[in-house]
Design an enzyme around this catalytic site. Sequence first.
Site, PDB file in Angstrom:
ATOM      1  CG  ASN A  16      -2.207  -0.825   0.909  1.00  0.00           C
ATOM      2  OD1 ASN A  16      -3.055  -0.406   0.136  1.00  0.00           O
ATOM      3  ND2 ASN A  16      -2.274  -2.006   1.496  1.00  0.00           N
ATOM      4  NE  ARG A  98       3.770  -1.768  17.377  1.00  0.00           N
ATOM      5  CZ  ARG A  98       4.086  -2.526  18.420  1.00  0.00           C
ATOM      6  NH1 ARG A  98       3.397  -2.433  19.538  1.00  0.00           N
ATOM      7  NH2 ARG A  98       5.092  -3.363  18.354  1.00  0.00           N
ATOM      8  CG  LEU A 100      -1.934   4.337  16.513  1.00  0.00           C
ATOM      9  CD1 LEU A 100      -2.123   5.321  15.372  1.00  0.00           C
ATOM     10  CD2 LEU A 100      -0.514   4.432  17.085  1.00  0.00           C
ATOM     11  CG  HIS A 116     -10.189  -3.035   7.907  1.00  0.00           C
ATOM     12  ND1 HIS A 116      -9.367  -3.628   8.853  1.00  0.00           N
ATOM     13  CD2 HIS A 116     -11.242  -3.876   7.728  1.00  0.00           C
ATOM     14  CE1 HIS A 116      -9.911  -4.770   9.230  1.00  0.00           C
ATOM     15  NE2 HIS A 116     -11.039  -4.949   8.568  1.00  0.00           N
ATOM     16  CD  GLU A 185     -10.961  -7.018  -8.583  1.00  0.00           C
ATOM     17  OE1 GLU A 185     -12.060  -6.791  -8.035  1.00  0.00           O
ATOM     18  OE2 GLU A 185     -10.750  -8.022  -9.292  1.00  0.00           O
ATOM     19  CD  GLU A 187      -5.977  -3.576   1.147  1.00  0.00           C
ATOM     20  OE1 GLU A 187      -5.073  -3.054   1.796  1.00  0.00           O
ATOM     21  OE2 GLU A 187      -6.233  -4.795   1.213  1.00  0.00           O
TER      22      GLU A 187
HETATM   23  C1  GAR Z   1      -3.300  -4.747   3.756  1.00  0.00           C
HETATM   24  O1  GAR Z   1      -4.207  -5.666   3.212  1.00  0.00           O
HETATM   25  C2  GAR Z   1      -4.004  -3.826   4.738  1.00  0.00           C
HETATM   26  O2  GAR Z   1      -5.304  -3.471   4.355  1.00  0.00           O
HETATM   27  C3  GAR Z   1      -4.036  -4.676   5.973  1.00  0.00           C
HETATM   28  O3  GAR Z   1      -2.776  -5.339   5.977  1.00  0.00           O
HETATM   29  C4  GAR Z   1      -2.282  -5.460   4.648  1.00  0.00           C
HETATM   30  C5  GAR Z   1      -0.910  -4.822   4.590  1.00  0.00           C
HETATM   31  O4  GAR Z   1      -0.288  -5.032   3.352  1.00  0.00           O
HETATM   32  N1  GAR Z   1      -4.265  -3.892   7.142  1.00  0.00           N
HETATM   33  C6  GAR Z   1      -4.983  -4.313   8.171  1.00  0.00           C
HETATM   34  O5  GAR Z   1      -5.457  -5.427   8.256  1.00  0.00           O
HETATM   35  C7  GAR Z   1      -5.158  -3.294   9.287  1.00  0.00           C
HETATM   36  N2  GAR Z   1      -6.259  -3.665  10.141  1.00  0.00           N
HETATM   37  P1  GAR Z   1       0.928  -4.132   2.838  1.00  0.00           P
HETATM   38  O6  GAR Z   1       1.976  -4.082   3.952  1.00  0.00           O
HETATM   39  O7  GAR Z   1       1.436  -4.855   1.638  1.00  0.00           O
HETATM   40  O8  GAR Z   1       0.393  -2.767   2.506  1.00  0.00           O
END
Ligand code: GAR
Length: 207
Positions: A16, A98, A100, A116, A185, A187
């Site tokens: 991301n 984490r 916060l 998310h 698709e 994030e």
């Molecule tokens: C992503 O799918 C993000 O939406 C999720 O972890 C992944 C991180 O991927 N986040 C959560 O679940 C937060 N509650 P990345 O390190 O490749 O971006």
Amino acid sequence: MLKTKIAVLISGGGTNLQAIIDFAKSGGLKSGELALVVSDKAGAYGLTRAEKASIPTLVIAADKSLEITARKAKFEAELQSALEAAGIEMIVLAGFMRILSADFVSKWENRIINVHPSLIPSFCGEGFYGLKVHEAALAYGVKVTGATVHFVNEVPDGGSIIYQKAVEIKDGDTAETLQRRVMEEAEWKLLPAACEYVANLIMERKI
Ligand code: GAR
């Protein structure tokens, strides 16, 4: 007007973060500047992505000699000082694992956004992160999932929703194949767009 200085917080691979970096490189992040990447894990690949893009990085590791409340307080005090030192005005949680504290979040009202990997209010809150979210969606048998970008408040995954996009679940999906499709698709499109949207609101003093 000065661009909004953004810190991205990560814990892992940072795909991301990469999507935001690519969006900035292609000129999409008109109102924001990627000024700092913070990881709570040394060696997270996202740090390498930031270094390759010449963004300053910082690792703040939890002090495991402390009990949980003191550990969190120390982590957040270090984070707050680093953000202030870098003049940060907006925080993006991009795979930051984490939660916060309410105290920290209240100092950054309307200044923290999170991505998310589900359609909130499904499969969210404490304990729902990373692959666990997709495992829960598959176990329930929903036919549609997706991703949500929202403001962060004191309720885990409870802040107001900025963008949301649905993604189809296909027969034979595993948590891994579903995670990948939700990233591709939803994030990686929603999060960069939300960064610009919120950075612009801050830059124009609308929030
Ligand atoms: C992503 O799918 C993000 O939406 C999720 O972890 C992944 C991180 O991927 N986040 C959560 O679940 C937060 N509650 P990345 O390190 O490749 O971006």
